[in-house]
Scaffold this active site. Structure first.
Site, PDB file in Angstrom:
ATOM      1  N   CYS A  79       0.076   7.893   1.490  1.00  0.00           N
ATOM      2  CA  CYS A  79       0.918   7.788   0.290  1.00  0.00           C
ATOM      3  C   CYS A  79       0.877   6.350  -0.249  1.00  0.00           C
ATOM      4  O   CYS A  79      -0.178   5.864  -0.625  1.00  0.00           O
ATOM      5  CB  CYS A  79       2.336   8.272   0.597  1.00  0.00           C
ATOM      6  SG  CYS A  79       3.300   8.626  -0.904  1.00  0.00           S
ATOM      7  N   HIS A 184       0.989  13.562   2.132  1.00  0.00           N
ATOM      8  CA  HIS A 184       1.562  13.277   3.446  1.00  0.00           C
ATOM      9  C   HIS A 184       1.041  14.267   4.482  1.00  0.00           C
ATOM     10  O   HIS A 184       1.526  15.400   4.540  1.00  0.00           O
ATOM     11  CB  HIS A 184       3.093  13.380   3.393  1.00  0.00           C
ATOM     12  CG  HIS A 184       3.755  12.253   2.694  1.00  0.00           C
ATOM     13  ND1 HIS A 184       4.148  11.099   3.353  1.00  0.00           N
ATOM     14  CD2 HIS A 184       4.102  12.085   1.396  1.00  0.00           C
ATOM     15  CE1 HIS A 184       4.705  10.273   2.486  1.00  0.00           C
ATOM     16  NE2 HIS A 184       4.694  10.846   1.299  1.00  0.00           N
ATOM     17  N   GLU A 186       1.679  14.334   7.584  1.00  0.00           N
ATOM     18  CA  GLU A 186       2.774  14.646   8.518  1.00  0.00           C
ATOM     19  C   GLU A 186       3.789  15.629   7.938  1.00  0.00           C
ATOM     20  O   GLU A 186       4.636  16.149   8.668  1.00  0.00           O
ATOM     21  CB  GLU A 186       3.466  13.351   8.983  1.00  0.00           C
ATOM     22  CG  GLU A 186       4.423  12.719   7.989  1.00  0.00           C
ATOM     23  CD  GLU A 186       3.779  11.911   6.873  1.00  0.00           C
ATOM     24  OE1 GLU A 186       4.519  11.224   6.148  1.00  0.00           O
ATOM     25  OE2 GLU A 186       2.533  11.968   6.716  1.00  0.00           O
TER      26      GLU A 186
END
Length: 202
Positions: A79, A184, A186
């Site tokens: 990001c 992202h 994650e």
């Protein structure tokens, strides 16, 4: 061991938890000696380019990251962490980035049609523009999670994936051992975990 760079910006511990889920050891650190001993580095980030770039410089982490990248250590920016890897960011002015990937970070408002919401938040599919080891466990058309108002521009030679949000926007970029994901991993479910697994294996 993976060093997650702690410079006061980013959701560091959710990233560490995601890495733990795939069996990867990670440490959240701003200790140069610890970073030097790690095999890989992740540069996370949320917030504004200028503030993050300043914190990165003031913490001493900007030079550490550049030195480790120059030595060939795999580096992943996520990001805002990806955006900081570029030459300059144009968020409320002009600000210097790390210069690890050539290009500039510009507002998505300049290229998407009127009526599209900013920031761009949500799940969008990936379109591969180049073969990359980062994507060896996923396929074109897989969805990942984005939250951003700016995008990497002027960097066609480094783009490895795009996403469509009223215009083709850079989703991922690479320059040698330096990789960046605008999305992202994650927060991207199984697809994101597979991308992190590929990075861990670089």
């Amino acid at each position: 061991m993976i060093a997650i760079i702690d410079y006061g910006v980013g959701n560091l511990f959710s990233l560490k938890s995601s890495l733990a889920e795939i069996g990867a050891e990670a440490v959240v650190t701003s200790d140069e000696k610890v970073i030097a001993e790690c095999d890989r580095i992740i540069l996370p980030g949320v917030g504004a380019f200028e503030d993050a770039a300043r914190k990165l410089r003031e913490s001493g982490m900007a030079e550490v990251v550049k030195k480790e990248a120059a030595a060939g250590k795999p580096l992943l920016g996520i990001c805002l962490g990806m955006q900081l890897m570029f030459d300059k960011g144009y968020e409320y002015g002009e600000h210097e980035g790390l210069g690890l990937i050539h290009g500039n970070v510009r507002p998505i408002a300049d290229v998407i049609p009127e009526g599209y919401k900013i920031p761009h938040i949500g799940w969008n599919l990936l379109k591969f523009t180049k073969k990359s080891p980062l994507f060896k466990y996923i396929k074109e058309g897989d969805y990942v999670y984005f939250v951003h108002s700016y995008y990497a521009a002027d960097c066609d030679e480094s783009v490895i994936a795009t996403t469509e949000y009223g215009a083709d926007l850079t989703a991922a970029a690479a320059n040698g051992n330096v990789y960046g994901c605008q999305f992202h991993p994650e927060k991207s479910g199984k697809v994101g975990m597979k991308i992190l697994k590929a990075f861990v294996e670089l």
